[in-house]
Design a protein around this motif. Structure first.
Motif, PDB file in Angstrom:
ATOM      1  N   LEU A   4      -8.316   2.851   9.109  1.00 46.69           N
ATOM      2  CA  LEU A   4      -7.708   4.070   8.566  1.00 46.69           C
ATOM      3  C   LEU A   4      -7.535   3.857   7.069  1.00 46.69           C
ATOM      4  O   LEU A   4      -6.901   2.886   6.654  1.00 46.69           O
ATOM      5  CB  LEU A   4      -6.348   4.344   9.198  1.00 46.69           C
ATOM      6  CG  LEU A   4      -6.293   4.546  10.716  1.00 46.69           C
ATOM      7  CD1 LEU A   4      -4.883   4.892  11.152  1.00 46.69           C
ATOM      8  CD2 LEU A   4      -7.247   5.622  11.153  1.00 46.69           C
ATOM      9  N   VAL A   5      -8.108   4.762   6.279  1.00 47.75           N
ATOM     10  CA  VAL A   5      -8.030   4.640   4.830  1.00 47.75           C
ATOM     11  C   VAL A   5      -7.310   5.849   4.264  1.00 47.75           C
ATOM     12  O   VAL A   5      -7.741   6.989   4.471  1.00 47.75           O
ATOM     13  CB  VAL A   5      -9.428   4.514   4.210  1.00 47.75           C
ATOM     14  CG1 VAL A   5      -9.326   4.437   2.691  1.00 47.75           C
ATOM     15  CG2 VAL A   5     -10.147   3.283   4.744  1.00 47.75           C
ATOM     16  N   SER A  21      -4.343  12.193   2.204  1.00 52.10           N
ATOM     17  CA  SER A  21      -5.328  12.270   3.275  1.00 52.10           C
ATOM     18  C   SER A  21      -5.520  10.889   3.880  1.00 52.10           C
ATOM     19  O   SER A  21      -5.241   9.869   3.246  1.00 52.10           O
ATOM     20  CB  SER A  21      -6.662  12.814   2.771  1.00 52.10           C
ATOM     21  OG  SER A  21      -7.245  11.913   1.864  1.00 52.10           O
ATOM     22  N   CYS A  22      -5.978  10.873   5.096  1.00 55.14           N
ATOM     23  CA  CYS A  22      -6.240   9.616   5.795  1.00 55.14           C
ATOM     24  C   CYS A  22      -7.444   9.826   6.698  1.00 55.14           C
ATOM     25  O   CYS A  22      -7.439  10.732   7.541  1.00 55.14           O
ATOM     26  CB  CYS A  22      -5.024   9.203   6.605  1.00 55.14           C
ATOM     27  SG  CYS A  22      -5.282   7.784   7.683  1.00 55.14           S
ATOM     28  N   ALA A  91       8.830   6.775  -0.967  1.00 61.12           N
ATOM     29  CA  ALA A  91       8.593   5.818   0.116  1.00 61.12           C
ATOM     30  C   ALA A  91       7.133   5.397   0.103  1.00 61.12           C
ATOM     31  O   ALA A  91       6.311   5.996  -0.590  1.00 61.12           O
ATOM     32  CB  ALA A  91       8.936   6.439   1.466  1.00 61.12           C
ATOM     33  N   VAL A  92       6.841   4.382   0.908  1.00 61.06           N
ATOM     34  CA  VAL A  92       5.447   4.088   1.233  1.00 61.06           C
ATOM     35  C   VAL A  92       5.101   4.929   2.457  1.00 61.06           C
ATOM     36  O   VAL A  92       5.810   4.890   3.462  1.00 61.06           O
ATOM     37  CB  VAL A  92       5.242   2.595   1.529  1.00 61.06           C
ATOM     38  CG1 VAL A  92       3.781   2.337   1.921  1.00 61.06           C
ATOM     39  CG2 VAL A  92       5.615   1.751   0.316  1.00 61.06           C
ATOM     40  N   TYR A  93       4.027   5.686   2.345  1.00 61.05           N
ATOM     41  CA  TYR A  93       3.589   6.562   3.425  1.00 61.05           C
ATOM     42  C   TYR A  93       2.417   5.908   4.165  1.00 61.05           C
ATOM     43  O   TYR A  93       1.451   5.461   3.548  1.00 61.05           O
ATOM     44  CB  TYR A  93       3.180   7.923   2.872  1.00 61.05           C
ATOM     45  CG  TYR A  93       4.368   8.777   2.509  1.00 61.05           C
ATOM     46  CD1 TYR A  93       5.165   8.463   1.399  1.00 61.05           C
ATOM     47  CD2 TYR A  93       4.724   9.877   3.279  1.00 61.05           C
ATOM     48  CE1 TYR A  93       6.271   9.231   1.079  1.00 61.05           C
ATOM     49  CE2 TYR A  93       5.830  10.651   2.962  1.00 61.05           C
ATOM     50  CZ  TYR A  93       6.607  10.316   1.866  1.00 61.05           C
ATOM     51  OH  TYR A  93       7.703  11.079   1.555  1.00 61.05           O
ATOM     52  N   TYR A  94       2.548   5.864   5.479  1.00 59.56           N
ATOM     53  CA  TYR A  94       1.532   5.267   6.334  1.00 59.56           C
ATOM     54  C   TYR A  94       0.964   6.328   7.281  1.00 59.56           C
ATOM     55  O   TYR A  94       1.735   7.097   7.870  1.00 59.56           O
ATOM     56  CB  TYR A  94       2.117   4.156   7.191  1.00 59.56           C
ATOM     57  CG  TYR A  94       2.695   2.996   6.430  1.00 59.56           C
ATOM     58  CD1 TYR A  94       4.021   2.993   6.008  1.00 59.56           C
ATOM     59  CD2 TYR A  94       1.918   1.874   6.141  1.00 59.56           C
ATOM     60  CE1 TYR A  94       4.556   1.919   5.315  1.00 59.56           C
ATOM     61  CE2 TYR A  94       2.440   0.797   5.446  1.00 59.56           C
ATOM     62  CZ  TYR A  94       3.762   0.823   5.044  1.00 59.56           C
ATOM     63  OH  TYR A  94       4.280  -0.244   4.363  1.00 59.56           O
ATOM     64  N   GLN A 113      -3.092   1.372   5.518  1.00 58.99           N
ATOM     65  CA  GLN A 113      -2.532   0.301   4.692  1.00 58.99           C
ATOM     66  C   GLN A 113      -1.262   0.723   3.959  1.00 58.99           C
ATOM     67  O   GLN A 113      -0.524  -0.123   3.452  1.00 58.99           O
ATOM     68  CB  GLN A 113      -3.588  -0.177   3.682  1.00 58.99           C
ATOM     69  CG  GLN A 113      -3.770   0.710   2.466  1.00 58.99           C
ATOM     70  CD  GLN A 113      -4.661   1.917   2.724  1.00 58.99           C
ATOM     71  OE1 GLN A 113      -5.050   2.213   3.860  1.00 58.99           O
ATOM     72  NE2 GLN A 113      -4.988   2.636   1.649  1.00 58.99           N
ATOM     73  N   GLY A 114      -1.014   2.016   3.903  1.00 59.57           N
ATOM     74  CA  GLY A 114       0.163   2.513   3.201  1.00 59.57           C
ATOM     75  C   GLY A 114      -0.154   2.901   1.772  1.00 59.57           C
ATOM     76  O   GLY A 114      -0.983   2.269   1.116  1.00 59.57           O
TER      77      GLY A 114
END
Length: 121
Positions: A4-5, A21-22, A91-94, A113-114
């Protein structure tokens, strides 16, 4: 293997907008659920939003009316549109996904990876 990127986050002023986006790639038969979580410094990771392959959506109360989640099944991609951002959204979004590699296989859970999102003037 599955990966997942996530797109890059960034620095946004309060009241601003940002789209994440992911994209999932690799050995994928189907993606049942895709979602976004966030973890602020010193805090536990918390749910932001999830969306199923049939577009059933779950949003955290703290982001309702401001954030929108969507997905493009053909591209194995989930989006998080964040509007009216507040400093407490920092925040760090995952991103995460529950993936089936074969028609008869069980679901496997993967994380991105966040990416850091900072809301500050």
């Amino acid at each position: 293997q599955v990966e997942l990127v996530e797109s890059e986050g960034g620095l946004v002023q309060p009241g601003g907008s940002l789209r994440l986006s992911c994209t999932a790639s690799g050995n994928i038969f189907s993606i049942v659920v895709m979602g976004w979580y966030r973890q602020a410094q010193g805090m536990r990771r918390e749910l932001v939003a999830t969306i199923t392959s049939r577009s059933s959506i779950n949003l955290a109360d703290s982001v309702k009316g401001r954030f929108t989640i969507s997905r493009d099944n053909a591209k194995n991609t989930v989006y998080l549109q964040m509007n009216s951002l507040k400093p407490e959204d920092t925040a760090v979004y995952y991103c995460d996904a529950y993936i089936q590699k074969r028609p008869d296989s069980e679901l496997e859970h993967y994380w991105g990876q966040g990416t850091q999102v900072t809301v500050s003037s």
